[in-house]
Motif scaffolding. Sequence first.
Motif, short mmCIF file in Angstrom:
data_model
loop_
_atom_site.label_atom_id
_atom_site.label_comp_id
_atom_site.label_asym_id
_atom_site.label_seq_id
_atom_site.Cartn_x
_atom_site.Cartn_y
_atom_site.Cartn_z
N ALA A 26 0.82 -1.20 0.00
CA ALA A 26 0.00 0.00 0.00
C ALA A 26 0.86 1.26 0.00
O ALA A 26 2.02 1.26 0.45
N TRP A 44 -0.28 -3.20 4.40
CA TRP A 44 -1.26 -2.13 4.33
C TRP A 44 -0.64 -0.78 4.65
O TRP A 44 0.55 -0.67 4.93
N TYR A 45 -1.44 0.25 4.58
CA TYR A 45 -0.98 1.64 4.55
C TYR A 45 -0.08 1.97 5.74
O TYR A 45 -0.39 1.70 6.90
N ASN A 179 -9.42 -8.24 -0.58
CA ASN A 179 -9.42 -6.80 -0.38
C ASN A 179 -8.11 -6.18 -0.85
O ASN A 179 -8.09 -5.06 -1.40
N HIS A 183 -7.71 -3.08 -3.44
CA HIS A 183 -6.95 -1.86 -3.13
C HIS A 183 -5.80 -1.67 -4.12
O HIS A 183 -5.48 -0.53 -4.48
#
Length: 202
Positions: A26, A44-45, A179, A183
């Motif tokens: 991300a 993830w972020y 997911n 994304h």
Amino acid sequence: MTNHPDTSNIPFNGKTPVIHPSAFIAPGCRIIGDVEIGEDASIWYNCVIRADVNRIRIGARTNIQDGTVIHCDSAGDRADGRPLDGWPTIIGDDVLIGHMAMVHGCVLEDRAFVGLGAIVMSGCTVQSDAMLAAGAMLTSGKTVGHRQLWAGRPAKYMRDLSDEALIDMREGVDHYVHNGKAHKGAAKAAFDEAIRVAAGAP
């Protein structure tokens, strides 16, 4: 696109991160040094994965959720009894790591679960199908046994996990794989649009 432009994959000491093309990295992530990330994993972020003093391995379909920090422990002859080769961080397949966790010099076996804001310290092991609860602190050298739930600060054994809990964990892995793909597509579309606008395209 494997990585969004707002990620950093930084070589260190001759080691460059190796990331499977199917993984989702991300925007905002920083990945440094001797890191390997497996197939369909999702980082993830704003995660930081720093393998500057030892190695970090992350298996297939594992998800590392937003804001998590992963580090390792350096090699050397230590007065406090730490091993000469230090502690790498080895994370298996189908592992769930919740938001804002801290994972340091430990082993998370296949299908392990580390909850939101939990801390796993050097020399620890979370065995397969085991769970460290949200907010827990697993102090150095402890092992969460197969199918066990540990919680608290310091973390202690609470109970064994039910079959239903294990099913929920499997479903969580599947959710993050799907997911992550969504994304990844959204991040690419946003980047492509930004390039189009910057180029003055109609």
